[in-house]
Design a protein around this motif. Structure first.
Motif, PDB file in Angstrom:
ATOM      1  N   GLY A  20      -7.542  15.520  -2.023  1.00 34.42           N
ATOM      2  CA  GLY A  20      -8.013  16.650  -2.800  1.00 34.42           C
ATOM      3  C   GLY A  20      -6.838  17.458  -3.334  1.00 34.42           C
ATOM      4  O   GLY A  20      -5.690  17.224  -2.980  1.00 34.42           O
ATOM      5  N   PRO A  21      -7.115  18.426  -4.194  1.00 33.25           N
ATOM      6  CA  PRO A  21      -6.026  19.223  -4.751  1.00 33.25           C
ATOM      7  C   PRO A  21      -5.369  20.099  -3.693  1.00 33.25           C
ATOM      8  O   PRO A  21      -6.019  20.547  -2.753  1.00 33.25           O
ATOM      9  N   ALA A  22      -4.072  20.284  -3.867  1.00 31.61           N
ATOM     10  CA  ALA A  22      -3.335  21.146  -2.937  1.00 31.61           C
ATOM     11  C   ALA A  22      -3.779  22.580  -3.142  1.00 31.61           C
ATOM     12  O   ALA A  22      -3.890  23.052  -4.256  1.00 31.61           O
ATOM     13  N   GLU A  64       3.709   5.839  -5.544  1.00 31.29           N
ATOM     14  CA  GLU A  64       3.693   5.927  -7.004  1.00 31.29           C
ATOM     15  C   GLU A  64       2.579   6.843  -7.482  1.00 31.29           C
ATOM     16  O   GLU A  64       2.756   7.617  -8.411  1.00 31.29           O
ATOM     17  N   ARG A  65       1.442   6.792  -6.848  1.00 28.47           N
ATOM     18  CA  ARG A  65       0.321   7.652  -7.242  1.00 28.47           C
ATOM     19  C   ARG A  65       0.670   9.122  -7.016  1.00 28.47           C
ATOM     20  O   ARG A  65       0.321   9.974  -7.819  1.00 28.47           O
ATOM     21  N   GLU A  66       1.336   9.414  -5.917  1.00 30.24           N
ATOM     22  CA  GLU A  66       1.687  10.791  -5.601  1.00 30.24           C
ATOM     23  C   GLU A  66       2.755  11.330  -6.539  1.00 30.24           C
ATOM     24  O   GLU A  66       2.803  12.520  -6.800  1.00 30.24           O
ATOM     25  N   GLU A  67       3.624  10.453  -7.054  1.00 28.30           N
ATOM     26  CA  GLU A  67       4.712  10.882  -7.939  1.00 28.30           C
ATOM     27  C   GLU A  67       4.248  11.182  -9.359  1.00 28.30           C
ATOM     28  O   GLU A  67       4.905  11.925 -10.068  1.00 28.30           O
ATOM     29  N   ARG A  68       3.137  10.611  -9.778  1.00 30.72           N
ATOM     30  CA  ARG A  68       2.675  10.806 -11.155  1.00 30.72           C
ATOM     31  C   ARG A  68       2.158  12.226 -11.341  1.00 30.72           C
ATOM     32  O   ARG A  68       1.317  12.688 -10.574  1.00 30.72           O
ATOM     33  N   PRO A  69       2.647  12.911 -12.365  1.00 34.71           N
ATOM     34  CA  PRO A  69       2.170  14.278 -12.622  1.00 34.71           C
ATOM     35  C   PRO A  69       0.710  14.270 -13.062  1.00 34.71           C
ATOM     36  O   PRO A  69       0.269  13.381 -13.773  1.00 34.71           O
ATOM     37  N   GLY A  70      -0.022  15.268 -12.609  1.00 35.12           N
ATOM     38  CA  GLY A  70      -1.409  15.390 -13.016  1.00 35.12           C
ATOM     39  C   GLY A  70      -2.374  14.611 -12.161  1.00 35.12           C
ATOM     40  O   GLY A  70      -3.580  14.738 -12.308  1.00 35.12           O
ATOM     41  N   ASN A  71      -1.866  13.806 -11.263  1.00 29.11           N
ATOM     42  CA  ASN A  71      -2.765  13.053 -10.383  1.00 29.11           C
ATOM     43  C   ASN A  71      -3.170  13.913  -9.199  1.00 29.11           C
ATOM     44  O   ASN A  71      -2.378  14.637  -8.634  1.00 29.11           O
ATOM     45  N   VAL A  72      -4.419  13.800  -8.820  1.00 34.06           N
ATOM     46  CA  VAL A  72      -4.919  14.488  -7.631  1.00 34.06           C
ATOM     47  C   VAL A  72      -4.904  13.485  -6.503  1.00 34.06           C
ATOM     48  O   VAL A  72      -5.384  12.366  -6.654  1.00 34.06           O
ATOM     49  N   ARG A 122       0.834  -1.216   0.000  1.00 34.62           N
ATOM     50  CA  ARG A 122       0.000   0.000   0.000  1.00 34.62           C
ATOM     51  C   ARG A 122       0.861   1.256   0.000  1.00 34.62           C
ATOM     52  O   ARG A 122       0.559   2.222  -0.702  1.00 34.62           O
ATOM     53  N   GLU A 123       1.919   1.266   0.803  1.00 40.89           N
ATOM     54  CA  GLU A 123       2.815   2.425   0.854  1.00 40.89           C
ATOM     55  C   GLU A 123       3.479   2.667  -0.503  1.00 40.89           C
ATOM     56  O   GLU A 123       3.581   3.804  -0.957  1.00 40.89           O
ATOM     57  N   VAL A 124       3.925   1.597  -1.139  1.00 37.19           N
ATOM     58  CA  VAL A 124       4.568   1.719  -2.445  1.00 37.19           C
ATOM     59  C   VAL A 124       3.587   2.257  -3.470  1.00 37.19           C
ATOM     60  O   VAL A 124       3.895   3.187  -4.224  1.00 37.19           O
ATOM     61  N   LEU A 125       2.389   1.688  -3.512  1.00 35.46           N
ATOM     62  CA  LEU A 125       1.390   2.145  -4.472  1.00 35.46           C
ATOM     63  C   LEU A 125       0.993   3.600  -4.226  1.00 35.46           C
ATOM     64  O   LEU A 125       0.842   4.379  -5.165  1.00 35.46           O
ATOM     65  N   GLN A 126       0.847   3.989  -2.978  1.00 37.77           N
ATOM     66  CA  GLN A 126       0.495   5.357  -2.653  1.00 37.77           C
ATOM     67  C   GLN A 126       1.603   6.303  -3.094  1.00 37.77           C
ATOM     68  O   GLN A 126       1.335   7.360  -3.661  1.00 37.77           O
TER      69      GLN A 126
END
Length: 58
Positions: free
Chosen positions: A55-57, A43-51, A37-41
């Motif tokens: 919520g959005p910063a 990776e999601r945060e590193e991808r550009p354009g992902n919210v 879960r930590e790894v997947l989270q």
């Protein structure tokens, strides 16, 4: 490059699955799940354009 990442993630997922089912101790299985879960989270945060789920910063 994206195809290589997809292939690598597939291989890593299969290995993680193999290890998970080889482990008999429930506490260790829980650690494997938490790690995944930590790894997947991350990776999601590193991808550009992902919210993020928060919520959005602003």
């Amino acid at each position: 490059m994206e195809d290589e990442n997809i292939a690598l993630n597939s291989v890593l997922g299969l290995e993680l699955n193999r290890v998970f089912f080889a482990v008999r101790d429930t506490a260790n299985k829980q650690r494997i799940i938490e790690f995944a879960r930590e790894v997947l989270q991350g990776e999601r945060e590193e991808r550009p354009g992902n919210v993020s789920p928060k919520g959005p910063a602003g």
